[in-house]
Design a protein around this motif. Structure first.
Motif, PDB file in Angstrom:
ATOM      1  N   LEU A 198      43.361  29.066  76.857  1.00  0.00           N
ATOM      2  CA  LEU A 198      43.161  28.054  77.898  1.00  0.00           C
ATOM      3  C   LEU A 198      43.506  28.624  79.277  1.00  0.00           C
ATOM      4  O   LEU A 198      44.469  29.374  79.432  1.00  0.00           O
ATOM      5  CB  LEU A 198      44.049  26.835  77.633  1.00  0.00           C
ATOM      6  N   THR A 199      42.720  28.229  80.275  1.00  0.00           N
ATOM      7  CA  THR A 199      43.047  28.512  81.676  1.00  0.00           C
ATOM      8  C   THR A 199      43.719  27.268  82.249  1.00  0.00           C
ATOM      9  O   THR A 199      43.931  26.277  81.539  1.00  0.00           O
ATOM     10  CB  THR A 199      41.781  28.841  82.484  1.00  0.00           C
ATOM     11  N   ARG A 200      44.006  27.289  83.559  1.00  0.00           N
ATOM     12  CA  ARG A 200      44.702  26.144  84.162  1.00  0.00           C
ATOM     13  C   ARG A 200      43.871  24.866  84.083  1.00  0.00           C
ATOM     14  O   ARG A 200      44.426  23.768  84.052  1.00  0.00           O
ATOM     15  CB  ARG A 200      45.098  26.440  85.609  1.00  0.00           C
ATOM     16  N   PHE A 201      42.534  25.001  84.027  1.00  0.00           N
ATOM     17  CA  PHE A 201      41.704  23.796  83.921  1.00  0.00           C
ATOM     18  C   PHE A 201      41.891  23.143  82.549  1.00  0.00           C
ATOM     19  O   PHE A 201      41.992  21.924  82.438  1.00  0.00           O
ATOM     20  CB  PHE A 201      40.238  24.151  84.163  1.00  0.00           C
ATOM     21  N   GLY A 202      41.947  23.969  81.506  1.00  0.00           N
ATOM     22  CA  GLY A 202      42.208  23.442  80.175  1.00  0.00           C
ATOM     23  C   GLY A 202      43.606  22.860  80.057  1.00  0.00           C
ATOM     24  O   GLY A 202      43.808  21.801  79.446  1.00  0.00           O
ATOM     25  N   LEU A 203      44.579  23.559  80.654  1.00  0.00           N
ATOM     26  CA  LEU A 203      45.957  23.056  80.658  1.00  0.00           C
ATOM     27  C   LEU A 203      46.037  21.719  81.390  1.00  0.00           C
ATOM     28  O   LEU A 203      46.736  20.793  80.966  1.00  0.00           O
ATOM     29  CB  LEU A 203      46.888  24.077  81.316  1.00  0.00           C
ATOM     30  N   SER A 204      45.298  21.605  82.499  1.00  0.00           N
ATOM     31  CA  SER A 204      45.287  20.370  83.278  1.00  0.00           C
ATOM     32  C   SER A 204      44.707  19.217  82.457  1.00  0.00           C
ATOM     33  O   SER A 204      45.196  18.088  82.505  1.00  0.00           O
ATOM     34  CB  SER A 204      44.477  20.576  84.566  1.00  0.00           C
ATOM     35  N   SER A 205      43.667  19.503  81.680  1.00  0.00           N
ATOM     36  CA  SER A 205      43.069  18.476  80.825  1.00  0.00           C
ATOM     37  C   SER A 205      44.076  17.969  79.800  1.00  0.00           C
ATOM     38  O   SER A 205      44.165  16.758  79.537  1.00  0.00           O
ATOM     39  CB  SER A 205      41.835  19.034  80.098  1.00  0.00           C
ATOM     40  N   ILE A 206      44.848  18.900  79.214  1.00  0.00           N
ATOM     41  CA  ILE A 206      45.845  18.503  78.209  1.00  0.00           C
ATOM     42  C   ILE A 206      46.916  17.621  78.837  1.00  0.00           C
ATOM     43  O   ILE A 206      47.275  16.563  78.291  1.00  0.00           O
ATOM     44  CB  ILE A 206      46.474  19.754  77.559  1.00  0.00           C
ATOM     45  N   VAL A 207      47.434  18.022  79.990  1.00  0.00           N
ATOM     46  CA  VAL A 207      48.475  17.231  80.647  1.00  0.00           C
ATOM     47  C   VAL A 207      47.948  15.848  81.012  1.00  0.00           C
ATOM     48  O   VAL A 207      48.633  14.836  80.827  1.00  0.00           O
ATOM     49  CB  VAL A 207      49.030  17.965  81.890  1.00  0.00           C
ATOM     50  N   ASN A 208      46.719  15.775  81.504  1.00  0.00           N
ATOM     51  CA  ASN A 208      46.140  14.467  81.821  1.00  0.00           C
ATOM     52  C   ASN A 208      45.999  13.598  80.577  1.00  0.00           C
ATOM     53  O   ASN A 208      46.246  12.386  80.617  1.00  0.00           O
ATOM     54  CB  ASN A 208      44.785  14.635  82.515  1.00  0.00           C
ATOM     55  N   ASN A 209      45.629  14.219  79.440  1.00  0.00           N
ATOM     56  CA  ASN A 209      45.538  13.462  78.189  1.00  0.00           C
ATOM     57  C   ASN A 209      46.904  12.934  77.770  1.00  0.00           C
ATOM     58  O   ASN A 209      47.031  11.799  77.301  1.00  0.00           O
ATOM     59  CB  ASN A 209      44.958  14.347  77.078  1.00  0.00           C
ATOM     60  N   LEU A 210      47.941  13.766  77.948  1.00  0.00           N
ATOM     61  CA  LEU A 210      49.291  13.324  77.610  1.00  0.00           C
ATOM     62  C   LEU A 210      49.748  12.187  78.511  1.00  0.00           C
ATOM     63  O   LEU A 210      50.401  11.232  78.063  1.00  0.00           O
ATOM     64  CB  LEU A 210      50.268  14.501  77.729  1.00  0.00           C
ATOM     65  N   LEU A 211      49.393  12.270  79.794  1.00  0.00           N
ATOM     66  CA  LEU A 211      49.853  11.274  80.759  1.00  0.00           C
ATOM     67  C   LEU A 211      49.133   9.931  80.611  1.00  0.00           C
ATOM     68  O   LEU A 211      49.710   8.876  80.867  1.00  0.00           O
ATOM     69  CB  LEU A 211      49.687  11.800  82.190  1.00  0.00           C
ATOM     70  N   LYS A 212      47.866   9.982  80.211  1.00  0.00           N
ATOM     71  CA  LYS A 212      47.112   8.719  80.135  1.00  0.00           C
ATOM     72  C   LYS A 212      47.287   8.016  78.785  1.00  0.00           C
ATOM     73  O   LYS A 212      46.825   6.889  78.616  1.00  0.00           O
ATOM     74  CB  LYS A 212      45.634   8.951  80.426  1.00  0.00           C
ATOM     75  N   ALA A 213      47.957   8.680  77.840  1.00  0.00           N
ATOM     76  CA  ALA A 213      48.174   8.057  76.526  1.00  0.00           C
ATOM     77  C   ALA A 213      48.952   6.745  76.690  1.00  0.00           C
ATOM     78  O   ALA A 213      50.021   6.711  77.288  1.00  0.00           O
ATOM     79  CB  ALA A 213      48.938   9.017  75.613  1.00  0.00           C
ATOM     80  N   GLY A 214      48.373   5.686  76.171  1.00  0.00           N
ATOM     81  CA  GLY A 214      49.043   4.382  76.241  1.00  0.00           C
ATOM     82  C   GLY A 214      48.880   3.661  77.562  1.00  0.00           C
ATOM     83  O   GLY A 214      49.423   2.575  77.748  1.00  0.00           O
ATOM     84  N   LYS A 215      48.153   4.260  78.494  1.00  0.00           N
ATOM     85  CA  LYS A 215      47.937   3.598  79.795  1.00  0.00           C
ATOM     86  C   LYS A 215      46.503   3.079  79.859  1.00  0.00           C
ATOM     87  O   LYS A 215      45.563   3.761  79.466  1.00  0.00           O
ATOM     88  CB  LYS A 215      48.198   4.570  80.951  1.00  0.00           C
TER      89      LYS A 215
END
Length: 440
Positions: A42-59
């Protein structure tokens, strides 16, 4: 702690590494403190996608946010696997990755047009942008396309501008700015930044500073706001009184009637002192502390001056003609400079062997015309170049965070404005505002 496994649109053969995402950002930007297995390619774009998925969980609602990533204090600018290999970091243990908001402009305002090259800009006051132009006029802009004041009187191109910021808080009515020109003079101007009017107000300088015998190339004010310094093609640095007090000689100016009112006479003043040592054009001056100022020259040197003693306490040889200079970063002690090659260099004079830069950034393709530290960040600065580009830099990576490509000719000046915008001017006669840069 039990780890989670994250799948994504990645090569099935990519090996996985256990990571934990951490941040200093406040909620809602805090991800769960859980280790997860992610693909190593993963590059930073892939890492960014993962963090966004973690942050939006349950929201119910989440607006995707671009992030940057730090491992051991260095920004990741390649795939995770390449980074770990380059840095010799083991992937056998849980890897801690810090995420921060990505620094890049998200909006480009409509360009503010001038009548000639925009040679100078100062964004240090959040109420307005000050520009200098080759048509000899300074201008005050409240926002993109909204010019409220025009500073008239120079007989040559304006080369440099600065906002004089007195230590005592003043009302908008007492704003003082300084301009330097190829006509060998500097001028001080006073105006009301809070004044609201649909009509452009034309103003004259309240003080003309005479003393240089060649084009004035740069002007800067001290933090106290009672002095300015200037660098010139005559190789000298001059120090001037910047206050609005009625000192000096009244210029014998033929008064012109305007709206049935006679204009106020202008004051003329000579330099309080001069600093001598450079052997070619003094291209840039900055005055970060009342007792200390810095200068750069086409003689390939950068000097630090003890203002009270009138002598230099540091003289660094750079091997290049220097066009621009700024002091900032950690402890407001790092010196950034650019000149007659595409490399932005940064020195730390606190370290032994200060002749060698501690950082060098080389993504520009032509001479560097401007560099400016962010006022509130130790890591970030902006540069402008004759290649037509403005670049945002972070000391934690060798690659630019963002490349602003809004000009279609040489960029001659750049600065930060309000901490969240980058302002720049150039040979295309435009002032460009790149806004909504995230808080640094």
């Amino acid at each position: 702690m039990a780890g989670m496994d994250i799948d994504g649109d990645v090569d099935e053969s990519a090996r996985r590494v256990q990571v934990r995402f951490v941040t200093k950002l406040k909620p809602p930007f805090k991800a769960p403190n859980t280790s997860i297995a992610i693909p190593s390619n993963l590059t930073r774009f892939g890492l960014s996608s993962i963090v966004n998925n973690l942050l939006k969980a349950g929201k119910d609602e989440w607006n995707t946010e671009p992030f940057d990533f730090l491992i051991d204090g260095e920004l990741v600018r390649m795939s995770l696997e390449e980074f770990l290999l380059a840095k010799g970091i083991s992937a056998e243990k849980i890897l801690e990755i810090e995420y921060i908001k990505a620094v890049a402009p998200r909006k480009q305002e409509e360009p503010s047009l001038h009548d000639d090259w925009v040679s100078a800009v100062d964004g240090s006051n959040s109420k307005f942008i000050l520009t200098g132009c080759y048509d000899g006029c300074g201008r005050i802009w409240k926002a993109a396309g909204s010019c409220t004041h025009q500073l008239e009187g120079h007989t040559g191109a304006i080369t440099s501008v600065c906002v004089v910021k007195p230590r005592v808080a003043q009302s908008g009515a007492d704003q003082i700015v300084a301009t330097a020109s190829k006509d060998r003079t500097l001028r001080l101007w006073k105006f009301d930044a809070d004044e609201s009017s649909d009509q452009l107000k034309r103003i004259r300088a309240f003080k003309i500073l005479h003393g240089h015998n060649a084009s004035v190339q740069s002007v800067a004010a001290n933090p106290a706001g009672d002095m300015v310094c200037s660098g010139s093609w005559d190789c000298q640095i001059a120090l001037w009184q910047a206050s609005g007090s009625d000192t000096g000689d009244v210029v014998s100016v033929k008064k012109r009637k305007k709206d049935a009112k006679e204009e106020d006479p202008q004051l003329e003043e000579e330099a309080k002192s001069t600093l001598v040592g450079h052997t070619q054009c003094v291209s840039s001056v900055v005055w970060p502390q009342d007792e200390t100022m810095y200068s750069a020259s086409w003689d390939h040197s950068i000097r630090r001056w003890d203002v009270e003693m009138g002598k230099d306490s540091l003289n660094m040889y750079c091997d290049k003609v220097i066009n621009c200079l700024d002091v900032g970063g950690e402890g407001y002690a790092l010196i950034a400079a650019g000149g007659s090659d595409p490399i932005l260099r940064i020195w730390d004079p606190r370290k032994p062997g200060t002749s060698a830069p501690v950082y060098q950034f080389s993504s520009h393709s032509s001479w560097i015309s401007a560099c400016k530290w962010h006022e509130k960040s130790w890591f970030h600065l902006v540069s402008a170049s004759y290649d037509g580009k403005v670049m945002l830099w972070d000391l934690r990576t060798a690659w630019p965070l963002a490349v602003i490509d809004t000009h279609n000719d040489k960029v001659l000046c750049a600065d930060w404005w309000k901490g969240e915008s980058v302002v720049s001017g150039g040979a295309d006669s435009k002032l460009c505002i790149s806004s909504d840069v995230c808080d640094l």
